[in-house]
Design a protein around this motif. Structure first.
Motif, PDB file in Angstrom:
ATOM      1  N   GLY A  57      36.706  14.779  -9.522  1.00 18.18           N
ATOM      2  CA  GLY A  57      38.214  14.160  -9.983  1.00 18.18           C
ATOM      3  C   GLY A  57      38.016  13.135  -9.771  1.00 18.18           C
ATOM      4  N   CYS A  82      37.284  19.910 -11.699  1.00 16.21           N
ATOM      5  CA  CYS A  82      36.783  19.011 -10.846  1.00 16.21           C
ATOM      6  C   CYS A  82      36.730  18.029 -10.091  1.00 16.21           C
ATOM      7  N   ARG A 115      30.697   9.494 -10.527  1.00 18.08           N
ATOM      8  CA  ARG A 115      30.835   9.620 -12.172  1.00 18.08           C
ATOM      9  C   ARG A 115      32.524   9.589 -12.815  1.00 18.08           C
TER      10      ARG A 115
HETATM   11  S1  SF4 Z   1      29.816  14.972 -12.983  1.00 17.83           S
HETATM   12 FE1  SF4 Z   1      31.930  14.323 -13.589  1.00 17.83          FE
HETATM   13  S2  SF4 Z   1      32.601  16.907 -14.140  1.00 17.83           S
HETATM   14 FE2  SF4 Z   1      30.721  16.104 -12.426  1.00 17.83          FE
HETATM   15  S3  SF4 Z   1      32.070  16.998 -11.090  1.00 17.83           S
HETATM   16 FE3  SF4 Z   1      31.738  14.452 -11.419  1.00 17.83          FE
HETATM   17  S4  SF4 Z   1      33.710  13.420 -12.817  1.00 17.83           S
HETATM   18 FE4  SF4 Z   1      33.651  15.745 -11.912  1.00 17.83          FE
END
Ligand code: SF4
Length: 238
Positions: free
Chosen positions: A90, A88, A97
């Protein structure tokens, strides 16, 4: 290891191209666009594995492969091999997040493992938080950041299947620097214990999860990700 080339009903061939977990430099994008145009394809399609696919006449494949190799790209592996890694966005420069540098870890794992022979296709997914945008629960080897540079490790997931399987947790709080040790252990056990052509979820179901748990001690998370780390990575250029 085979290559991801898929003959279509009309005789053309779909060619799947891997980049660094879906990250292209501007030079790679530009060079790829020129190579694809020269090869006679009209479009590129993004795939769920963060690769791109195009449809070509068979005699254009070798020329395309040579050109993309000069760009640091390659035709993705297929068959009984470790596939391109899904990671992802990251770092917090792109996704607020993110708890850890999932993209950096994903690229490192892809560079190190992609194309290795295994008993059956083997998919790796890395996510920067529990939301799991890259479906780490559905990967043969899934990583979910659960703290600063600390990952939960799951094995035996399977997606894209009429019989999907959810991966099972084997370790918590593993630092990114130790993930290769864990993966090496899981791969060694898989190669040793699997029947020919057996997917990891089946092997785990047959011999038990315990056989795949490395003798690791849970670690305290270490280090922190700087806010602009991901941005710096993207700006690092061609
Ligand atoms: S929400 Fe979490 S899993 Fe999704 S892109 Fe962001 S860090 Fe990655």
């Amino acid at each position: 290891m085979g290559e991801a080339l898929f003959r279509q009903k009309n005789g053309l061939v779909a060619v799947n191209i891997a980049a660094a977990c879906g990250v292209f430099t501007p030079g790679q994008f530009q060079g790829l666009a020129e190579a694809v145009r020269e090869a006679g394809a009209g479009a590129l399609k993004l795939t769920s594995r963060q690769t791109v696919v195009l449809i070509l006449e068979e005699d254009k494949i070798a020329g395309l492969a040579e050109k993309i190799s000069g760009l640091g790209l390659r035709i993705a592996p297929y068959g009984n091999a470790i596939r391109s890694v899904k990671a992802c966005s990251g770092g917090p420069g792109l996704c607020p997040r993110a708890l850890a540098d999932a993209l950096g870890l994903g690229i490192e794992l892809q560079n190190r493992y992609m194309g290795q022979d295994v008993p059956k296709d083997f998919k790796i997914a890395v996510a920067g938080c529990i939301r799991g945008c890259t479906d780490p629960h559905c990967a043969d080897f899934g990583l979910i950041a659960c703290g600063k540079d600390a990952y939960r490790v799951l094995i035996g997931g399977r997606g894209g299947s009429p019989s999907p399987e959810r991966g099972k947790v084997i370790l918590e709080q593993v630092r990114s620097s130790r993930v290769p040790e864990v993966l090496d252990f899981v791969l060694a056990r898989y190669r040793e214990l699997a029947e020919p052509g057996e997917r990891l979820c089946k092997t785990v179901g047959r011999v038990g999860l315990k056989e795949f748990i490395p003798p690791f001690i849970a670690e305290e998370p270490a280090g922190s990700l700087q806010d602009d780390e991901f941005g710096e990575f993207l700006r690092s250029g061609e």
